[in-house]
Design an enzyme around this catalytic site. Sequence first.
Site, PDB file in Angstrom:
ATOM      1  CG  HIS A   1      -0.025   0.216   2.573  1.00 20.93           C
ATOM      2  ND1 HIS A   1       0.703  -0.561   3.155  1.00 20.93           N
ATOM      3  CD2 HIS A   1      -0.095   1.638   3.114  1.00 20.93           C
ATOM      4  CE1 HIS A   1       1.113  -0.153   4.279  1.00 20.93           C
ATOM      5  NE2 HIS A   1       0.885   1.175   4.091  1.00 20.93           N
TER       6      HIS A   1
HETATM    7  C1  UD1 Z   1      -1.485   5.962   5.526  1.00 17.08           C
HETATM    8  C2  UD1 Z   1      -0.153   6.555   5.824  1.00 17.08           C
HETATM    9  C3  UD1 Z   1       0.793   5.392   5.672  1.00 17.08           C
HETATM   10  C4  UD1 Z   1       0.430   4.133   6.546  1.00 17.08           C
HETATM   11  C5  UD1 Z   1      -1.215   3.737   6.118  1.00 17.08           C
HETATM   12  C6  UD1 Z   1      -1.550   2.511   7.014  1.00 17.08           C
HETATM   13  C7  UD1 Z   1       0.136   8.907   5.630  1.00 17.08           C
HETATM   14  C8  UD1 Z   1       1.226   9.919   4.663  1.00 17.08           C
HETATM   15  N1  UD1 Z   1       0.515   7.569   5.064  1.00 17.08           N
HETATM   16  O1  UD1 Z   1      -1.688   5.775   4.068  1.00 17.08           O
HETATM   17  O2  UD1 Z   1       2.178   5.703   6.370  1.00 17.08           O
HETATM   18  O3  UD1 Z   1       1.307   3.156   6.156  1.00 17.08           O
HETATM   19  O4  UD1 Z   1      -1.885   5.006   6.462  1.00 17.08           O
HETATM   20  O5  UD1 Z   1      -2.535   1.954   6.348  1.00 17.08           O
HETATM   21  O6  UD1 Z   1      -0.283   9.080   6.554  1.00 17.08           O
HETATM   22  N2  UD1 Z   1      -9.092   5.144   1.860  1.00 17.08           N
HETATM   23  C9  UD1 Z   1     -10.252   4.476   2.066  1.00 17.08           C
HETATM   24  N3  UD1 Z   1     -10.772   4.306   3.245  1.00 17.08           N
HETATM   25  C10 UD1 Z   1     -10.106   4.708   4.507  1.00 17.08           C
HETATM   26  C11 UD1 Z   1      -8.905   5.340   4.129  1.00 17.08           C
HETATM   27  C12 UD1 Z   1      -8.199   5.599   3.136  1.00 17.08           C
HETATM   28  O7  UD1 Z   1     -10.994   4.343   1.192  1.00 17.08           O
HETATM   29  O8  UD1 Z   1     -10.679   4.215   5.477  1.00 17.08           O
HETATM   30  C13 UD1 Z   1      -8.458   5.219   0.511  1.00 17.08           C
HETATM   31  C14 UD1 Z   1      -8.799   6.871   0.027  1.00 17.08           C
HETATM   32  O9  UD1 Z   1      -8.963   6.769  -1.376  1.00 17.08           O
HETATM   33  C15 UD1 Z   1      -7.607   7.500   0.188  1.00 17.08           C
HETATM   34  C16 UD1 Z   1      -6.591   6.350   0.031  1.00 17.08           C
HETATM   35  O10 UD1 Z   1      -7.226   5.268   0.622  1.00 17.08           O
HETATM   36  O11 UD1 Z   1      -7.444   8.604  -0.592  1.00 17.08           O
HETATM   37  C17 UD1 Z   1      -5.202   6.532   1.036  1.00 17.08           C
HETATM   38  O12 UD1 Z   1      -5.452   7.012   2.107  1.00 17.08           O
HETATM   39  P1  UD1 Z   1      -4.472   7.862   3.116  1.00 17.08           P
HETATM   40  O13 UD1 Z   1      -4.912   7.933   4.547  1.00 17.08           O
HETATM   41  O14 UD1 Z   1      -4.338   9.186   2.614  1.00 17.08           O
HETATM   42  O15 UD1 Z   1      -3.169   7.218   3.232  1.00 17.08           O
HETATM   43  P2  UD1 Z   1      -2.801   5.651   3.218  1.00 17.08           P
HETATM   44  O16 UD1 Z   1      -2.373   5.131   1.780  1.00 17.08           O
HETATM   45  O17 UD1 Z   1      -3.879   4.963   4.044  1.00 17.08           O
HETATM   46  N1  UDP Z   2      -3.564  -5.210   9.275  1.00 16.84           N
HETATM   47  C1  UDP Z   2      -4.743  -5.761   9.437  1.00 16.84           C
HETATM   48  N2  UDP Z   2      -5.468  -6.199   8.264  1.00 16.84           N
HETATM   49  C2  UDP Z   2      -5.023  -6.143   6.820  1.00 16.84           C
HETATM   50  C3  UDP Z   2      -3.780  -5.699   6.741  1.00 16.84           C
HETATM   51  C4  UDP Z   2      -3.023  -5.358   7.976  1.00 16.84           C
HETATM   52  O1  UDP Z   2      -5.173  -5.848  10.553  1.00 16.84           O
HETATM   53  O2  UDP Z   2      -5.925  -6.707   6.068  1.00 16.84           O
HETATM   54  C5  UDP Z   2      -2.880  -4.944  10.239  1.00 16.84           C
HETATM   55  C6  UDP Z   2      -1.271  -5.586  10.598  1.00 16.84           C
HETATM   56  O3  UDP Z   2      -1.611  -6.737  11.097  1.00 16.84           O
HETATM   57  C7  UDP Z   2      -0.511  -4.491  11.188  1.00 16.84           C
HETATM   58  C8  UDP Z   2      -1.082  -3.185  10.612  1.00 16.84           C
HETATM   59  O4  UDP Z   2      -2.566  -3.525  10.138  1.00 16.84           O
HETATM   60  O5  UDP Z   2      -0.854  -4.615  12.544  1.00 16.84           O
HETATM   61  C9  UDP Z   2      -0.341  -2.669   9.490  1.00 16.84           C
HETATM   62  O6  UDP Z   2      -1.042  -1.630   8.674  1.00 16.84           O
HETATM   63  P1  UDP Z   2      -0.445  -1.045   7.338  1.00 16.84           P
HETATM   64  O7  UDP Z   2       0.225  -2.114   6.681  1.00 16.84           O
HETATM   65  O8  UDP Z   2      -1.869  -0.474   6.951  1.00 16.84           O
HETATM   66  O9  UDP Z   2       0.438   0.106   7.941  1.00 16.84           O
HETATM   67  P2  UDP Z   2       2.014   0.193   8.076  1.00 16.84           P
HETATM   68  O10 UDP Z   2       2.327  -0.639   9.415  1.00 16.84           O
HETATM   69  O11 UDP Z   2       2.677  -0.050   6.916  1.00 16.84           O
HETATM   70  O12 UDP Z   2       2.127   1.729   8.444  1.00 16.84           O
END
Ligand code: UD1
Ligand code: UDP
Length: 364
Positions: free
Chosen positions: A203
């Site tokens: 992601h």
């Molecule tokens: C964010 C964090 C990243 C983290 C990740 C965990 C930043 C810059 N990035 O990335 O470090 O690893 O969360 O998962 O803060 N969206 C949904 N539903 C949601 C949330 C997001 O549909 O509940 C979609 C939207 O289209 C959105 C995209 O995901 O534009 C990205 O979401 P965003 O919170 O901006 O960044 P992440 O990629 O989730």
């Molecule tokens: N995780 C989860 N369901 C999923 C994918 C990840 O519960 O389908 C959990 C995973 O065990 C970990 C956390 O989400 O604790 C990691 O989140 P993510 O990879 O989104 O973010 P990052 O750690 O890279 O910031």
Amino acid sequence: MKVLTVLGTRPEIIKLSSLVPLLDKRCDHLLLHTGQHYSFQMDKVFFKELNLRKPDYLLEVGSGTHAYQTGTMMMGIERIIRKTGSEVVIVQGDTNSTLAGALAASKLGVRLIHIESGCRSFNRHAPEEINRVLVDHCADLLFTPDKITYENLLQEGIDSQRIRMVGDTSLDAVLRNKALAQKSRILEKLALLSGKYLLLTLHRAETTDEVVILKDVFQAINDLSILTPIVFPIHPRTQAVLKKVGISLAPQIKLIAPLGYIDFLKLMSEANFILTDSGGIQTEGALLNVPCLILRKETEWKELVNVGKNLLIGVSYRSIISKIKELLRDKAELERLRFIPCPLSGGATEKILDVLMKEVFKDG
Ligand code: UD1
Ligand code: UDP
């Protein structure tokens, strides 16, 4: 003492899930959710499964550009800090929610505590790296997960008096929920056999926002899916990007919605190995002794790579294919990786609480 904990995304909810109930008992504790993550499977499912109480404040900021998200969150957090008279703000990790909490607190002169400090990938193109550096340099008290991260902070001139090495709180969530995860029926539901599938998550903006990289990675995954079952709980960011750039996955890949924590823990525990660019999954996989192949050029969780527990395999078609084929063939090598002692252990949450009680809450 009035303490405000700020969270907003899936990993923050999970990594703070052990600390929040302890803080509730030990101080005048308020919980603020920025709403950066909001879909049920990225947010509420974790509150439910991890028995986390409801936040006191919901900003409902949602998705948007970095400036929109960070700025809107900052205004909301500033308002709540002022309204509640919070004297301490706790943030975790490296997301925009973390950054907004840190900037709002430090500009108001409120004591800022950062959990998971010192992580560095040294890739300044990754939004998380900018967030980490800025938050660490704003923080008054910094909790690091390991020695490497501790030393990163010293290298950047941060006073050792402000740093405490405590470990990684994600491991506490794993240890608390491991037994429960054993009861999950997710393998049966997905028709997967224990030890006979690869678990994929992907992601990071640094992967998803680079079309050339993304095409290479998914070409490799598609080709590998002929050799082994692959299950892919897809992050909403990745789902949106794949649709936009027109990449389709091979039909045999089990493409599923993001999972709740308990089912995901089970899928991690029983995987042959894990392919991921996630931060949290690298440490969780290591604790579970399931080898993690990191689909990135660098990682901020270096200790696990240095001891050989996790493998950094890059994002080129050729490197992904060759490393995975090799591991699929070489069962002895997989076993060797599993038996490398994990340098991480649980207990970070208790250590953080202990420091807070002795050094921060002592004045009331
Ligand atoms: C964010 C964090 C990243 C983290 C990740 C965990 C930043 C810059 N990035 O990335 O470090 O690893 O969360 O998962 O803060 N969206 C949904 N539903 C949601 C949330 C997001 O549909 O509940 C979609 C939207 O289209 C959105 C995209 O995901 O534009 C990205 O979401 P965003 O919170 O901006 O960044 P992440 O990629 O989730
Ligand atoms: N995780 C989860 N369901 C999923 C994918 C990840 O519960 O389908 C959990 C995973 O065990 C970990 C956390 O989400 O604790 C990691 O989140 P993510 O990879 O989104 O973010 P990052 O750690 O890279 O910031």
